[in-house]
Design an enzyme around this catalytic site. Sequence first.
Site, PDB file in Angstrom:
ATOM      1  N   HIS A 136       0.835  -1.203   0.000  1.00 23.37           N
ATOM      2  CA  HIS A 136       0.000   0.000   0.000  1.00 23.37           C
ATOM      3  C   HIS A 136       0.868   1.251   0.000  1.00 23.37           C
ATOM      4  O   HIS A 136       2.066   1.184   0.282  1.00 23.37           O
ATOM      5  CB  HIS A 136      -0.903   0.040   1.244  1.00 23.37           C
ATOM      6  N   LYS A 140      -0.609   4.992   4.608  1.00 23.45           N
ATOM      7  CA  LYS A 140      -1.511   4.057   5.291  1.00 23.45           C
ATOM      8  C   LYS A 140      -1.059   3.865   6.734  1.00 23.45           C
ATOM      9  O   LYS A 140       0.108   3.609   6.998  1.00 23.45           O
ATOM     10  CB  LYS A 140      -1.545   2.717   4.535  1.00 23.45           C
TER      11      LYS A 140
HETATM   12  N1  LIG Z   1     -12.744  -0.531   3.504  1.00 25.39           N
HETATM   13  C1  LIG Z   1     -12.178  -0.125   2.368  1.00 25.39           C
HETATM   14  O1  LIG Z   1     -12.576  -0.517   1.252  1.00 25.39           O
HETATM   15  C2  LIG Z   1     -11.042   0.847   2.434  1.00 25.39           C
HETATM   16  C3  LIG Z   1     -10.404   1.312   1.272  1.00 25.39           C
HETATM   17  C4  LIG Z   1      -9.412   2.286   1.407  1.00 25.39           C
HETATM   18  C5  LIG Z   1      -9.060   2.775   2.663  1.00 25.39           C
HETATM   19  N2  LIG Z   1      -9.695   2.267   3.762  1.00 25.39           N
HETATM   20  C6  LIG Z   1      -9.435   2.775   5.121  1.00 25.39           C
HETATM   21  O2  LIG Z   1     -10.184   3.978   5.268  1.00 25.39           O
HETATM   22  C7  LIG Z   1      -9.527   4.849   6.208  1.00 25.39           C
HETATM   23  C8  LIG Z   1      -9.324   6.230   5.565  1.00 25.39           C
HETATM   24  O3  LIG Z   1      -8.448   6.098   4.468  1.00 25.39           O
HETATM   25  P1  LIG Z   1      -7.997   7.389   3.628  1.00 25.39           P
HETATM   26  O4  LIG Z   1      -7.024   6.865   2.633  1.00 25.39           O
HETATM   27  O5  LIG Z   1      -9.175   8.179   3.168  1.00 25.39           O
HETATM   28  O6  LIG Z   1      -7.222   8.220   4.770  1.00 25.39           O
HETATM   29  P2  LIG Z   1      -6.886   9.780   4.795  1.00 25.39           P
HETATM   30  O7  LIG Z   1      -6.677  10.295   3.429  1.00 25.39           O
HETATM   31  O8  LIG Z   1      -5.799   9.928   5.812  1.00 25.39           O
HETATM   32  O9  LIG Z   1      -8.238  10.459   5.376  1.00 25.39           O
HETATM   33  C9  LIG Z   1      -8.649  10.343   6.711  1.00 25.39           C
HETATM   34  C10 LIG Z   1      -9.670  11.441   6.995  1.00 25.39           C
HETATM   35  O10 LIG Z   1     -10.154  11.301   8.339  1.00 25.39           O
HETATM   36  C11 LIG Z   1     -10.100  12.577   8.947  1.00 25.39           C
HETATM   37  N3  LIG Z   1     -10.047  12.435  10.404  1.00 25.39           N
HETATM   38  C12 LIG Z   1      -8.997  12.446  11.264  1.00 25.39           C
HETATM   39  N4  LIG Z   1      -9.421  12.304  12.530  1.00 25.39           N
HETATM   40  C13 LIG Z   1     -10.770  12.197  12.476  1.00 25.39           C
HETATM   41  C14 LIG Z   1     -11.783  12.019  13.444  1.00 25.39           C
HETATM   42  N5  LIG Z   1     -11.513  11.942  14.765  1.00 25.39           N
HETATM   43  N6  LIG Z   1     -13.069  11.934  13.007  1.00 25.39           N
HETATM   44  C15 LIG Z   1     -13.375  12.033  11.707  1.00 25.39           C
HETATM   45  N7  LIG Z   1     -12.454  12.209  10.748  1.00 25.39           N
HETATM   46  C16 LIG Z   1     -11.174  12.289  11.128  1.00 25.39           C
HETATM   47  C17 LIG Z   1      -8.872  13.215   8.355  1.00 25.39           C
HETATM   48  O11 LIG Z   1      -8.887  14.621   8.573  1.00 25.39           O
HETATM   49  P3  LIG Z   1      -7.498  15.467   8.372  1.00 25.39           P
HETATM   50  O12 LIG Z   1      -7.170  15.351   6.913  1.00 25.39           O
HETATM   51  O13 LIG Z   1      -7.892  16.850   8.798  1.00 25.39           O
HETATM   52  O14 LIG Z   1      -6.483  14.806   9.264  1.00 25.39           O
HETATM   53  C18 LIG Z   1      -9.100  12.856   6.889  1.00 25.39           C
HETATM   54  O15 LIG Z   1     -10.083  13.693   6.320  1.00 25.39           O
HETATM   55  C19 LIG Z   1      -8.241   4.103   6.601  1.00 25.39           C
HETATM   56  O16 LIG Z   1      -8.463   3.377   7.793  1.00 25.39           O
HETATM   57  C20 LIG Z   1      -8.005   3.145   5.433  1.00 25.39           C
HETATM   58  O17 LIG Z   1      -7.262   2.000   5.800  1.00 25.39           O
HETATM   59  C21 LIG Z   1     -10.664   1.337   3.671  1.00 25.39           C
END
Ligand SMILES: NC(=O)c1ccc[n+]([C@@H]2O[C@H](COP(=O)([O-])OP(=O)(O)OC[C@H]3O[C@@H](n4cnc5c(N)ncnc54)[C@H](OP(=O)(O)O)[C@@H]3O)[C@@H](O)[C@H]2O)c1
Length: 243
Positions: A136, A140
């Site tokens: 990844h 991540k």
């Molecule tokens: N299930 C699936 O199919 C799948 C696929 C891809 C990813 N994921 C998972 O999804 C999650 C997010 O991935 P991503 O790539 O989008 O990560 P990312 O780009 O880091 O985005 C995370 C978001 O969450 C926000 N955040 C931080 N603290 C928070 C809180 N307490 N409450 C609500 N929002 C908060 C962040 O805000 P800031 O930017 O202001 O910090 C950012 O907007 C990860 O756990 C990843 O492993 C799952």
Amino acid sequence: MKIALIGYGKMGKAIESVALTRNHTVVLKITADNLQELTIQNLQLADVAIEFSQPDAAYGNVMKCFGAGIPVVCGTTGWNKLADDAKKICREKNQTFFLAPNFSIGVNIFFALSEQMAKLASRFPQYDHISIKEIHHTQKKDAPSGTAVSLANDMVKNISRLKTWKSYEGEQAHDDASSLPVYSYRTGEVAGIHEVNYSSEDDFITLKHEAKGRSGFAKGAVTAAEWVQGKKGVFDMKDLLEL
Ligand SMILES: NC(=O)c1ccc[n+]([C@@H]2O[C@H](COP(=O)([O-])OP(=O)(O)OC[C@H]3O[C@@H](n4cnc5c(N)ncnc54)[C@H](OP(=O)(O)O)[C@@H]3O)[C@@H](O)[C@H]2O)c1
């Protein structure tokens, strides 16, 4: 459908694009910078919340959705133990919780193939080197990925000679035949690559899934949000895809 996006990072933005093309509206977007807007009142403006944030935030966010009485579709990975508690609380409070470590249809087909492969391998002990590899992007937060954890748990369940799995950063020596090594790599902008590898003295068998980007995860999450309307209970992709 009116959607609250809890977590508006890489996935939140990809989900918004898919939701808009399907004529849904986004009524709330939460990041670390506007957490004060994550209130019961604001959540109740939405028909569903889609939660893709970070491992230490997911439990609290899901509880807020239960408090607001709106269904929550959650893709955040790396909070497995607390996720089990959240499932229990969902049932007790008669709420709606859709959780998947991977929302891509292709990965869920891959899960089904891997389960079949594991059942076969259990009968053929000559496949004595079995491993999982996942790659990844470098931002991540969790390793191994939620997808790799699901694959590993399922393989340990179905291959009688495996008792547990063990996580490694990158390739490392592993000489315990009763455990399954899970090798995690973090590099570049890779959206997600998963491989399950079986090796015998005579050959290799590899199953591989490679995401081309985030659109497959985003489409799956929006489909889950549509599907969950009017339902109560705990659901995952097996329910949605009838796998
Ligand atoms: N299930 C699936 O199919 C799948 C696929 C891809 C990813 N994921 C998972 O999804 C999650 C997010 O991935 P991503 O790539 O989008 O990560 P990312 O780009 O880091 O985005 C995370 C978001 O969450 C926000 N955040 C931080 N603290 C928070 C809180 N307490 N409450 C609500 N929002 C908060 C962040 O805000 P800031 O930017 O202001 O910090 C950012 O907007 C990860 O756990 C990843 O492993 C799952």
